[in-house]
Design a protein around this motif. Structure first.
Motif, short mmCIF file in Angstrom:
data_model
loop_
_atom_site.label_atom_id
_atom_site.label_comp_id
_atom_site.label_asym_id
_atom_site.label_seq_id
_atom_site.Cartn_x
_atom_site.Cartn_y
_atom_site.Cartn_z
N THR A 1 0.71 -0.97 0.02
CA THR A 1 0.07 0.01 -0.14
C THR A 1 1.04 1.36 0.09
O THR A 1 0.61 2.23 -0.68
CB THR A 1 -1.10 0.07 1.05
OG1 THR A 1 -1.82 -1.26 1.10
CG2 THR A 1 -1.92 1.00 1.01
N ASN B 1 1.90 2.04 10.47
CA ASN B 1 2.44 1.10 9.67
C ASN B 1 2.97 1.37 8.37
O ASN B 1 4.10 1.63 7.58
CB ASN B 1 1.76 -0.22 9.41
CG ASN B 1 1.28 -1.01 10.88
OD1 ASN B 1 2.32 -0.95 11.59
ND2 ASN B 1 0.30 -1.49 11.06
N ILE B 2 1.60 2.05 7.52
CA ILE B 2 1.90 2.31 6.35
C ILE B 2 2.57 3.76 6.03
O ILE B 2 3.75 3.83 5.26
CB ILE B 2 0.59 2.15 5.45
CG1 ILE B 2 -0.01 0.90 5.54
CG2 ILE B 2 0.88 2.85 4.11
CD1 ILE B 2 -1.38 0.58 4.92
N ASP C 1 0.43 13.53 13.34
CA ASP C 1 0.00 12.29 14.10
C ASP C 1 -0.02 12.69 15.26
O ASP C 1 1.04 12.62 15.83
CB ASP C 1 0.75 10.91 13.42
CG ASP C 1 0.18 9.74 14.25
OD1 ASP C 1 -0.48 9.60 15.16
OD2 ASP C 1 0.20 8.62 13.23
N CYS D 1 -4.57 6.93 0.06
CA CYS D 1 -4.78 5.29 -0.15
C CYS D 1 -5.17 4.66 1.03
O CYS D 1 -4.71 3.57 1.23
CB CYS D 1 -3.12 4.91 -0.61
SG CYS D 1 -2.72 5.05 -2.26
N ASP E 1 -7.17 6.40 -4.16
CA ASP E 1 -7.66 4.87 -4.46
C ASP E 1 -8.79 4.40 -3.62
O ASP E 1 -9.33 3.40 -3.94
CB ASP E 1 -6.29 4.24 -3.56
CG ASP E 1 -6.42 2.49 -3.84
OD1 ASP E 1 -6.70 2.33 -5.22
OD2 ASP E 1 -5.97 2.08 -2.75
N GLN F 1 -7.02 5.35 18.66
CA GLN F 1 -6.22 5.83 17.58
C GLN F 1 -6.08 5.24 16.37
O GLN F 1 -5.68 5.66 15.29
CB GLN F 1 -4.72 5.95 18.12
CG GLN F 1 -4.46 6.61 19.58
CD GLN F 1 -3.25 6.37 19.97
OE1 GLN F 1 -2.34 5.83 19.49
NE2 GLN F 1 -2.82 6.86 21.26
N THR F 2 -6.36 3.83 16.35
CA THR F 2 -6.15 3.02 15.10
C THR F 2 -7.16 1.69 15.27
O THR F 2 -7.40 1.27 16.34
CB THR F 2 -4.54 2.40 15.11
OG1 THR F 2 -4.74 1.49 14.04
CG2 THR F 2 -4.26 1.94 16.43
N1 LIG Z 1 -6.10 1.40 0.02
C1 LIG Z 1 -5.83 0.14 0.41
O1 LIG Z 1 -5.86 -0.96 -0.24
C2 LIG Z 1 -5.46 -0.19 1.88
C3 LIG Z 1 -4.59 -0.99 2.28
C4 LIG Z 1 -4.29 -1.18 3.53
C5 LIG Z 1 -4.44 -0.40 4.66
N2 LIG Z 1 -5.44 0.66 4.20
C6 LIG Z 1 -5.60 1.64 5.12
O2 LIG Z 1 -4.81 2.72 5.53
C7 LIG Z 1 -4.69 3.22 6.62
C8 LIG Z 1 -3.68 3.11 7.40
O3 LIG Z 1 -3.07 1.70 7.68
P1 LIG Z 1 -1.94 1.39 8.57
O4 LIG Z 1 -1.73 -0.07 8.46
O5 LIG Z 1 -1.02 2.31 8.66
O6 LIG Z 1 -2.57 1.77 10.01
P2 LIG Z 1 -2.05 2.18 11.46
O7 LIG Z 1 -3.10 1.67 12.46
O8 LIG Z 1 -0.85 1.43 11.54
O9 LIG Z 1 -1.64 3.69 11.31
C9 LIG Z 1 -2.57 4.69 11.48
C10 LIG Z 1 -2.03 6.06 12.18
O10 LIG Z 1 -3.00 7.05 11.89
C11 LIG Z 1 -2.64 7.64 13.25
N3 LIG Z 1 -3.97 8.76 13.46
C12 LIG Z 1 -5.13 8.22 14.20
N4 LIG Z 1 -6.09 9.20 14.35
C13 LIG Z 1 -5.38 10.24 13.62
C14 LIG Z 1 -5.46 11.67 13.56
N5 LIG Z 1 -6.66 12.32 14.06
N6 LIG Z 1 -4.66 12.48 12.93
C15 LIG Z 1 -3.37 11.86 12.37
N7 LIG Z 1 -3.14 10.72 12.51
C16 LIG Z 1 -3.96 9.96 13.35
C17 LIG Z 1 -2.67 6.74 14.08
O11 LIG Z 1 -1.83 7.30 15.36
C18 LIG Z 1 -1.63 5.82 13.33
O12 LIG Z 1 -0.22 6.05 13.58
C19 LIG Z 1 -6.05 2.47 7.14
O13 LIG Z 1 -7.15 3.18 7.13
C20 LIG Z 1 -5.99 1.09 6.37
O14 LIG Z 1 -7.29 0.73 6.53
C21 LIG Z 1 -5.77 0.88 2.93
#
Ligand SMILES: NC(=O)c1ccc[n+]([C@@H]2O[C@H](COP(=O)([O-])OP(=O)(O)OC[C@H]3O[C@@H](n4cnc5c(N)ncnc54)[C@H](O)[C@@H]3O)[C@@H](O)[C@H]2O)c1
Ligand SMILES: O=C(O)CC[C@@H](O)C(=O)O
Length: 525
Positions: free
Chosen positions: A101, A150-151, A170, A229, A255, A377-378
């Motif tokens: 991603t 993560n992403i 963040d 994304c 996306d 948060q997540t």
């Molecule tokens: N397009 C796709 O196909 C695809 C694929 C995988 C994941 N995703 C989506 O990508 C997103 C991120 O995934 P991830 O694995 O990195 O998640 P993650 O939980 O590891 O990271 C999310 C981050 O957002 C931060 N956050 C929470 N609230 C916030 C706010 N109000 N302001 C700013 N930051 C804030 C959290 O602290 C965290 O660090 C998710 O929504 C997931 O569903 C989409």
């Protein structure tokens, strides 16, 4: 033999693993909700990606269902409270598609920088419009990262490799973690003002919905290019369209959309707009990863009861489970309370177990506290990955056990260290079963943390409770339970009310305007 339905397109490895582990499997994709409802009753497990919507209605019909496995991260297509209520375990695969991603976000950034889709279309139409397409370099530009989990952190790493500057917004990112990632932690306003490119990587929550609103888009640098994304709903699509039409926004690549599948959108056909049909996770590698992982996890659960990456169930042994169960609920609620109330970066969380609680296995309790805390948060946190996520976020986790009893025969206290100092909440079990809050930021208050709640801090003065009750009544909000505590007569008082209707922004504004109110917030448990 347990039987699983794979209802979304998934790598064949998933079916192969199910069969190898003694699980019967049907792969039937593209069914309507009604068709799924008609067939779901015969299955013990449901393996999905993002297309199948596991609604309350589907769960009602799922009379044999024990586990839903999401081959991917986001579980916004699963009604987790309804699944929990039915005792259905919901699992995801939190890391299997993160790199993929992140790479899609970088690909879209380049596509925007060089207008690749339009240049391709024009060239294949035989136009050879060499002078029409003038791109920008990414080297030396500032990438604004909204969400550095993560992403987001993988995107940051790749962008730094491209010699970009990365600024991140963040609220849960600690300074230490930001330094480790090589990014500069900034406020949202600073990010909007500085970024040449903005990429979103947060879940969709009440706090992140429309984080790029019309107002915030207006604060961006002219010519900014925006990539999403993560989840539809993070950007106001109508405002994005206006910004692209006016030329303030230099380009946008989505996306994900508010409504998916997005078969039509006012954005389609807009110059400098690029879209992909939720392809973030669509690489061979990621799909193999998540398919293997989800099938192994689901088969483990169905065949031997092992629980991994569950979002709604702790990992426990059979002996520990009954004793720990009520404590887990208390621990998660206290973690969630402190997560909802304590603001800013938190670099330390301490879990104190006193009296009878000190005799229990502390690990599941700590995981439950962290799950409750990080769950604000997540949406990717679960009992298994909560300690890891906390570590990755640079949080120190302390477990402190005191066998001596205090005021209560058993007590859990959760303290967090914020920039404003240490803040703590504590709770006990009544009759060894019922979870109750007994202290909130130094104020004794006894409350059952459940459902939608209103939290108010006010100056203790005659007539306040009456005024608050009238305000809620006039807003059509019914009070379920009412809990009150104060530091001393005439000092700071805390009110916690469970309410039958949602706490809206309008209601909060009215409550905040009452004389003597210092803070008012909606809480959810
Ligand atoms: N397009 C796709 O196909 C695809 C694929 C995988 C994941 N995703 C989506 O990508 C997103 C991120 O995934 P991830 O694995 O990195 O998640 P993650 O939980 O590891 O990271 C999310 C981050 O957002 C931060 N956050 C929470 N609230 C916030 C706010 N109000 N302001 C700013 N930051 C804030 C959290 O602290 C965290 O660090 C998710 O929504 C997931 O569903 C989409
Ligand atoms: O399964 C997919 O294609 C999308 C997955 C993605 O949205 C996720 O949250 O993991």
């Amino acid at each position: 033999m347990p039987k699983v339905l794979i209802s979304d397109k998934m790598d064949p490895k998933a079916a192969q693993i199910f069969r190898e582990r003694g699980v019967e499997v049907d792969e039937i994709t593209g069914k309507t909700p009604d068709e799924l409802k008609a067939m779901i009753g015969q299955y013990d497990g449901l393996a999905i990606r993002s297309s199948t919507k596991v609604t309350k209605d589907i769960l009602e019909a799922a009379t044999n269902l024990k586990v839903v496995g999401r081959a991917g991260i986001g579980v916004d297509n699963v009604d987790i409270p309804a699944a929990s209520a039915k005792g259905v375990v919901v699992m995801n695969t939190p890391f299997g598609n993160s790199i993929t991603t992140a790479e899609h976000a970088i690909a879209l950034m380049f596509a925007l920088a060089r207008d690749l889709p339009e240049a391709d279309k024009s060239t294949q139409a035989g136009k050879w419009e060499k002078n029409r397409f003038m791109g920008v370099e990414v080297t030396g530009k500032t990438l604004g990262l909204i969400g550095a989990g993560n992403i987001g952190s993988i995107v940051a790493d790749r962008a730094l490799g491209l010699k970009m500057k990365v600024v991140a917004y963040d609220p849960f990112l600690t300074e230490e973690r930001a330094i480790e990632l090589g990014v500069q932690k900034v406020t949202l306003d600073e990010l909007l003002a500085r970024a040449d490119f903005i990429t979103l990587h947060t879940p969709l929550t009440d706090q992140t919905r429309n984080i790029l609103s019309a107002e915030n888009l207006a604060k961006t640098k002219k010519g900014v290019r925006i990539i999403n994304c993560a989840r539809g709903g993070l950007i106001d699509e109508a405002a994005l369209k206006q910004g692209l039409d006016s030329g303030h926004i230099g380009g946008a690549a989505l996306d994900v959309f508010v409504t998916e599948p997005a078969k039509e959108s006012p954005l389609f056909g807009t110059p400098n707009f690029i879209s992909t049909p939720h392809l973030g996770a669509s690489t061979t590698e990621a799909q193999v990863n998540v398919a293997i992982q989800v099938a192994e996890q689901m088969a483990d659960y169905l065949v031997s009861g092992g629980v991994t990456n569950a979002l709604n169930m702790p990992s426990l042994t059979a002996e520990e489970a009954p004793k720990l169960k009520p404590y887990m609920s208390l621990a998660e609620k206290l973690g969630s309370l402190v997560g909802q109330l304590a603001h800013g970066a938190i670099d330390r969380i301490s879990i104190h177990m006193e009296g009878a609680a000190a005799e229990l296995n502390p690990k599941p309790l700590t995981s439950a506290v962290l799950k409750g805390f990080l769950g604000t948060q997540t949406d990717t946190v679960n009992m298994v990955n909560a300690p890891l996520l906390a570590r990755e976020r640079g949080m120190e986790v302390r477990e402190i056990r005191t066998e001596r009893e205090g005021d209560y025969h058993t007590l859990l206290r959760v303290s967090v260290r914020t920039a404003d100092g240490e803040r703590s909440v504590a709770g006990t079990l009544f009759g060894d079963q019922a979870a109750r809050l007994v202290e909130l930021f130094g104020i004794k208050v006894e409350a059952d943390l459940t459902g939608a709640m209103l939290y108010v801090v006010n100056e203790d003065a005659p007539g306040f409770i009456g005024r608050l009750g009238t305000t809620l009544g006039e807003a059509g909000v019914n009070i379920g339970t009412f809990h009150l505590g104060r530091r001393q007569a005439g000092g700071e008082a805390v009110l916690l009310l469970s309410v039958d209707q949602p706490v809206t922004a309008e209601l909060l504004a009215t409550v905040k305007a009452l004389p003597g109110v210092k803070t008012a917030m909606g809480l959810r448990f």
